[in-house]
Design a protein around this motif. Structure first.
Motif, PDB file in Angstrom:
ATOM      1  N   VAL A 144       6.905  -0.283   3.837  1.00  0.00           N
ATOM      2  CA  VAL A 144       8.057  -1.030   3.384  1.00  0.00           C
ATOM      3  C   VAL A 144       7.635  -2.418   2.707  1.00  0.00           C
ATOM      4  CG1 VAL A 144       9.717   0.265   4.858  1.00  0.00           C
ATOM      5  CG2 VAL A 144       8.704  -1.758   5.928  1.00  0.00           C
ATOM      6  N   SER A 145       6.431  -2.818   3.059  1.00  0.00           N
ATOM      7  CA  SER A 145       6.106  -4.224   2.729  1.00  0.00           C
ATOM      8  C   SER A 145       6.509  -4.644   1.386  1.00  0.00           C
ATOM      9  CB  SER A 145       4.633  -4.234   3.027  1.00  0.00           C
ATOM     10  OG  SER A 145       3.780  -3.317   2.328  1.00  0.00           O
ATOM     11  N   TRP A 146       6.197  -3.688   0.243  1.00  0.00           N
ATOM     12  CA  TRP A 146       6.615  -4.277  -1.125  1.00  0.00           C
ATOM     13  C   TRP A 146       8.195  -4.039  -1.146  1.00  0.00           C
ATOM     14  CZ3 TRP A 146       8.904  -0.768  -4.098  1.00  0.00           C
ATOM     15  CH2 TRP A 146       9.109   0.543  -4.034  1.00  0.00           C
ATOM     16  N   MET A 147       8.749  -3.243  -0.435  1.00  0.00           N
ATOM     17  CA  MET A 147      10.354  -2.940  -0.587  1.00  0.00           C
ATOM     18  C   MET A 147      10.831  -4.299  -0.009  1.00  0.00           C
ATOM     19  SD  MET A 147      10.358   0.819   0.591  1.00  0.00           S
ATOM     20  CE  MET A 147      12.198   1.239   0.482  1.00  0.00           C
ATOM     21  N   ASN A 148      10.338  -5.023   0.928  1.00  0.00           N
ATOM     22  CA  ASN A 148      10.671  -5.843   1.475  1.00  0.00           C
ATOM     23  C   ASN A 148      10.446  -7.394   0.790  1.00  0.00           C
ATOM     24  OD1 ASN A 148      12.265  -4.794   3.619  1.00  0.00           O
ATOM     25  ND2 ASN A 148      10.437  -4.494   5.077  1.00  0.00           N
ATOM     26  N   ALA A 149       9.865  -7.291  -0.123  1.00  0.00           N
ATOM     27  CA  ALA A 149       9.200  -8.203  -0.782  1.00  0.00           C
ATOM     28  C   ALA A 149       8.341  -9.442   0.384  1.00  0.00           C
ATOM     29  CB  ALA A 149       9.991  -9.369  -1.342  1.00  0.00           C
ATOM     30  N   GLN A 150       7.516  -8.596   0.871  1.00  0.00           N
ATOM     31  CA  GLN A 150       6.577  -9.152   1.866  1.00  0.00           C
ATOM     32  C   GLN A 150       5.486  -9.701   0.972  1.00  0.00           C
ATOM     33  OE1 GLN A 150       5.734  -7.103   5.267  1.00  0.00           O
ATOM     34  NE2 GLN A 150       3.791  -8.040   5.811  1.00  0.00           N
ATOM     35  N   GLY A 151       5.290 -11.258   1.672  1.00  0.00           N
ATOM     36  CA  GLY A 151       4.125 -11.903   0.919  1.00  0.00           C
ATOM     37  C   GLY A 151       2.913 -11.949   1.889  1.00  0.00           C
ATOM     38  N   GLY A 152       1.674 -12.736   1.198  1.00  0.00           N
ATOM     39  CA  GLY A 152       0.709 -12.883   1.920  1.00  0.00           C
ATOM     40  C   GLY A 152      -0.410 -11.747   1.965  1.00  0.00           C
ATOM     41  N   MET A 153      -0.085 -10.854   1.072  1.00  0.00           N
ATOM     42  CA  MET A 153      -1.257  -9.812   0.839  1.00  0.00           C
ATOM     43  C   MET A 153      -0.852  -8.705  -0.417  1.00  0.00           C
ATOM     44  SD  MET A 153       0.078  -7.015   4.019  1.00  0.00           S
ATOM     45  CE  MET A 153       1.804  -6.781   4.539  1.00  0.00           C
ATOM     46  N   PRO A 154      -0.851  -9.566  -1.536  1.00  0.00           N
ATOM     47  CA  PRO A 154      -0.361  -8.888  -2.629  1.00  0.00           C
ATOM     48  C   PRO A 154      -1.102  -7.783  -3.310  1.00  0.00           C
ATOM     49  CG  PRO A 154      -1.462 -11.055  -3.152  1.00  0.00           C
ATOM     50  CD  PRO A 154      -1.311 -10.995  -1.677  1.00  0.00           C
ATOM     51  N   ALA A 155      -2.506  -7.759  -3.164  1.00  0.00           N
ATOM     52  CA  ALA A 155      -3.264  -6.540  -3.249  1.00  0.00           C
ATOM     53  C   ALA A 155      -2.903  -5.354  -2.347  1.00  0.00           C
ATOM     54  CB  ALA A 155      -4.964  -6.769  -3.249  1.00  0.00           C
ATOM     55  N   TYR A 156      -2.508  -5.588  -1.236  1.00  0.00           N
ATOM     56  CA  TYR A 156      -1.821  -4.534  -0.471  1.00  0.00           C
ATOM     57  C   TYR A 156      -0.752  -3.953  -0.998  1.00  0.00           C
ATOM     58  CZ  TYR A 156      -0.214  -1.901   3.763  1.00  0.00           C
ATOM     59  OH  TYR A 156       0.080  -1.002   4.548  1.00  0.00           O
ATOM     60  N   THR A 157       0.440  -4.861  -1.186  1.00  0.00           N
ATOM     61  CA  THR A 157       1.557  -4.317  -1.534  1.00  0.00           C
ATOM     62  C   THR A 157       1.724  -3.591  -2.995  1.00  0.00           C
ATOM     63  OG1 THR A 157       1.953  -6.679  -2.149  1.00  0.00           O
ATOM     64  CG2 THR A 157       3.069  -6.211  -0.169  1.00  0.00           C
ATOM     65  N   THR A 158       0.816  -4.232  -3.810  1.00  0.00           N
ATOM     66  CA  THR A 158       0.746  -3.763  -4.887  1.00  0.00           C
ATOM     67  C   THR A 158       0.273  -1.953  -4.952  1.00  0.00           C
ATOM     68  OG1 THR A 158       0.189  -5.559  -6.374  1.00  0.00           O
ATOM     69  CG2 THR A 158      -0.412  -3.672  -7.490  1.00  0.00           C
ATOM     70  N   ALA A 159      -0.810  -1.865  -3.944  1.00  0.00           N
ATOM     71  CA  ALA A 159      -1.313  -0.608  -3.751  1.00  0.00           C
ATOM     72  C   ALA A 159      -0.519   0.153  -3.335  1.00  0.00           C
ATOM     73  CB  ALA A 159      -2.498  -0.736  -3.256  1.00  0.00           C
ATOM     74  N   LYS A 160       0.470  -0.301  -2.372  1.00  0.00           N
ATOM     75  CA  LYS A 160       1.340   0.863  -1.624  1.00  0.00           C
ATOM     76  C   LYS A 160       2.669   0.965  -2.432  1.00  0.00           C
ATOM     77  CE  LYS A 160      -0.411   1.519   2.326  1.00  0.00           C
ATOM     78  NZ  LYS A 160      -0.663   3.104   2.602  1.00  0.00           N
ATOM     79  N   SER A 161       3.055   0.052  -3.475  1.00  0.00           N
ATOM     80  CA  SER A 161       4.030   0.490  -4.284  1.00  0.00           C
ATOM     81  C   SER A 161       3.637   1.257  -5.186  1.00  0.00           C
ATOM     82  CB  SER A 161       4.390  -0.856  -4.776  1.00  0.00           C
ATOM     83  OG  SER A 161       3.538  -1.357  -6.036  1.00  0.00           O
ATOM     84  N   ALA A 162       2.373   1.553  -5.721  1.00  0.00           N
ATOM     85  CA  ALA A 162       2.018   2.753  -6.634  1.00  0.00           C
ATOM     86  C   ALA A 162       1.864   4.043  -5.753  1.00  0.00           C
ATOM     87  CB  ALA A 162       0.411   2.054  -6.794  1.00  0.00           C
ATOM     88  N   VAL A 163       1.645   4.080  -4.630  1.00  0.00           N
ATOM     89  CA  VAL A 163       1.939   5.348  -3.799  1.00  0.00           C
ATOM     90  C   VAL A 163       3.143   6.129  -4.256  1.00  0.00           C
ATOM     91  CG1 VAL A 163       2.076   6.431  -1.368  1.00  0.00           C
ATOM     92  CG2 VAL A 163       0.499   4.531  -1.800  1.00  0.00           C
ATOM     93  N   ARG A 164       4.219   5.289  -4.578  1.00  0.00           N
ATOM     94  CA  ARG A 164       5.430   5.975  -4.874  1.00  0.00           C
ATOM     95  C   ARG A 164       5.143   6.620  -6.113  1.00  0.00           C
ATOM     96  NH1 ARG A 164      10.799   4.430  -3.413  1.00  0.00           N
ATOM     97  NH2 ARG A 164       9.625   4.453  -1.223  1.00  0.00           N
ATOM     98  N   GLY A 165       4.784   6.122  -7.309  1.00  0.00           N
ATOM     99  CA  GLY A 165       4.567   6.749  -8.557  1.00  0.00           C
ATOM    100  C   GLY A 165       3.427   7.686  -8.361  1.00  0.00           C
ATOM    101  N   LEU A 166       2.540   7.551  -7.618  1.00  0.00           N
ATOM    102  CA  LEU A 166       1.576   8.581  -7.450  1.00  0.00           C
ATOM    103  C   LEU A 166       2.150   9.972  -6.902  1.00  0.00           C
ATOM    104  CD1 LEU A 166      -1.491   9.579  -7.303  1.00  0.00           C
ATOM    105  CD2 LEU A 166      -1.557   8.896  -5.134  1.00  0.00           C
ATOM    106  N   THR A 167       3.009   9.724  -5.964  1.00  0.00           N
ATOM    107  CA  THR A 167       3.652  11.073  -5.121  1.00  0.00           C
ATOM    108  C   THR A 167       4.595  11.521  -6.161  1.00  0.00           C
ATOM    109  OG1 THR A 167       3.751   9.774  -3.052  1.00  0.00           O
ATOM    110  CG2 THR A 167       5.209  11.343  -3.432  1.00  0.00           C
ATOM    111  N   ARG A 168       5.261  10.748  -7.018  1.00  0.00           N
ATOM    112  CA  ARG A 168       6.194  11.326  -7.806  1.00  0.00           C
ATOM    113  C   ARG A 168       5.670  12.265  -8.955  1.00  0.00           C
ATOM    114  NH1 ARG A 168      11.554  11.185  -7.034  1.00  0.00           N
ATOM    115  NH2 ARG A 168      12.251  11.418  -9.140  1.00  0.00           N
ATOM    116  N   GLY A 169       4.590  11.605  -9.326  1.00  0.00           N
ATOM    117  CA  GLY A 169       3.885  12.224 -10.552  1.00  0.00           C
ATOM    118  C   GLY A 169       3.213  13.375 -10.071  1.00  0.00           C
ATOM    119  N   LEU A 170       2.579  13.433  -8.947  1.00  0.00           N
ATOM    120  CA  LEU A 170       1.716  14.640  -8.401  1.00  0.00           C
ATOM    121  C   LEU A 170       2.885  15.943  -8.255  1.00  0.00           C
ATOM    122  CD1 LEU A 170      -0.911  13.211  -6.200  1.00  0.00           C
ATOM    123  CD2 LEU A 170      -1.197  14.175  -8.590  1.00  0.00           C
ATOM    124  N   ALA A 171       4.046  15.501  -7.596  1.00  0.00           N
ATOM    125  CA  ALA A 171       4.820  16.568  -7.277  1.00  0.00           C
ATOM    126  C   ALA A 171       5.319  17.258  -8.483  1.00  0.00           C
ATOM    127  CB  ALA A 171       6.207  15.763  -6.689  1.00  0.00           C
TER     128      ALA A 171
END
Length: 249
Positions: A144-171
């Protein structure tokens, strides 16, 4: 597991969990073992992995998931020892804090390798056997970090937001073969690491204020959602994201 569901469809099923030596991953390994699944897990934490293996009876293979050749070899070894993987839980990640001004290209690439890239290559490795079987469940762990606009770890939130796209594309790509792909999205889960590093009284109080349910989200709360998505009870559920955060988003 007293008082919680048992899933007949998970008995004997071959399950692979990444990042299973601690935290959420260790709980997922333990819960699948209690379901009498045949469980393997990958992690680079030798001591933690050996401990979880002793406690659960699961097969532990030490593997640095940033090394794709090693990842592929480990998954082949799991198949050789237990059989073709039927459930993949892409759990491994690391939410190290970092400031935007401190990030260099090498660090950015390493964060993507740690938090995102291995998910795709694990799915790629298990997909052929799932296709042959006409069934399979892949469960990716988001945040939820990227959904909450959490700061302090931009590379992590970028990677975790991409999990949504990966999930839907692979599905979409794998659904024609009966393979389901879903995402579990944890809120702030109070693992030992989180308690040690960031769970100050003030931080916990702010989280409880945001959550609808006024209690800490714990690793078993996530594991129970993973079990349901792995079991036949969710047979027509795919391309979906399930937030487990006590109602904080």
């Amino acid at each position: 597991m007293m008082g919680f569901a048992r899933y007949p469809s998970l008995v004997g099923k071959v399950v692979l969990v990444t990042g299973g030596a601690s935290g959420i991953g260790a709980e997922v390994v333990a819960d699948f073992a209690r379901q009498d699944s045949r469980v393997a897990f990958l992690d680079f934490d030798e001591a933690g992995g050996q401990r979880v293996a002793r406690e659960t009876g699961a097969l532990f293979l030490r593997c640095d998931l940033r090394d794709i050749a090693a990842l592929r070899a480990a998954i082949a070894e799991v198949a050789a020892q237990l059989g073709a993987v039927q459930v993949l839980v892409n759990n491994a990640a690391r939410d190290d804090r970092h400031g935007m001004e401190d990030v260099e290209p090498d660090y950015w690439d390493e964060r993507m390798a740690t938090n995102l890239r291995h998910m795709f290559f694990c799915a790629q490795a298990v997909a052929p056997a799932m296709r042959e079987a006409g069934a399979g469940s892949i469960i990716n762990m988001g945040s939820v970090s990227w959904m909450n606009a959490q700061g302090g770890m931009p590379a992590y939130t970028t990677a975790k937001s991409a999990v949504r796209g990966l999930t839907r594309g692979l599905a979409r790509d794998l659904g024609v073969d009966g393979i389901r792909v879903n995402e579990v999205v944890p809120g702030w889960v109070f693992t030992e690491r989180q308690e040690a590093l960031w769970a100050t009284p003030d931080a916990v109080a702010r989280t409880m204020e945001k959550q609808c349910l006024k209690r800490k989200v714990m690793p078993p709360d996530l594991a129970r959602m993973v079990l349901w998505l792995a079991a036949d009870d969710s047979a027509v559920v795919t391309a979906q994201s399930f937030v487990v955060d006590g109602g904080g988003v």
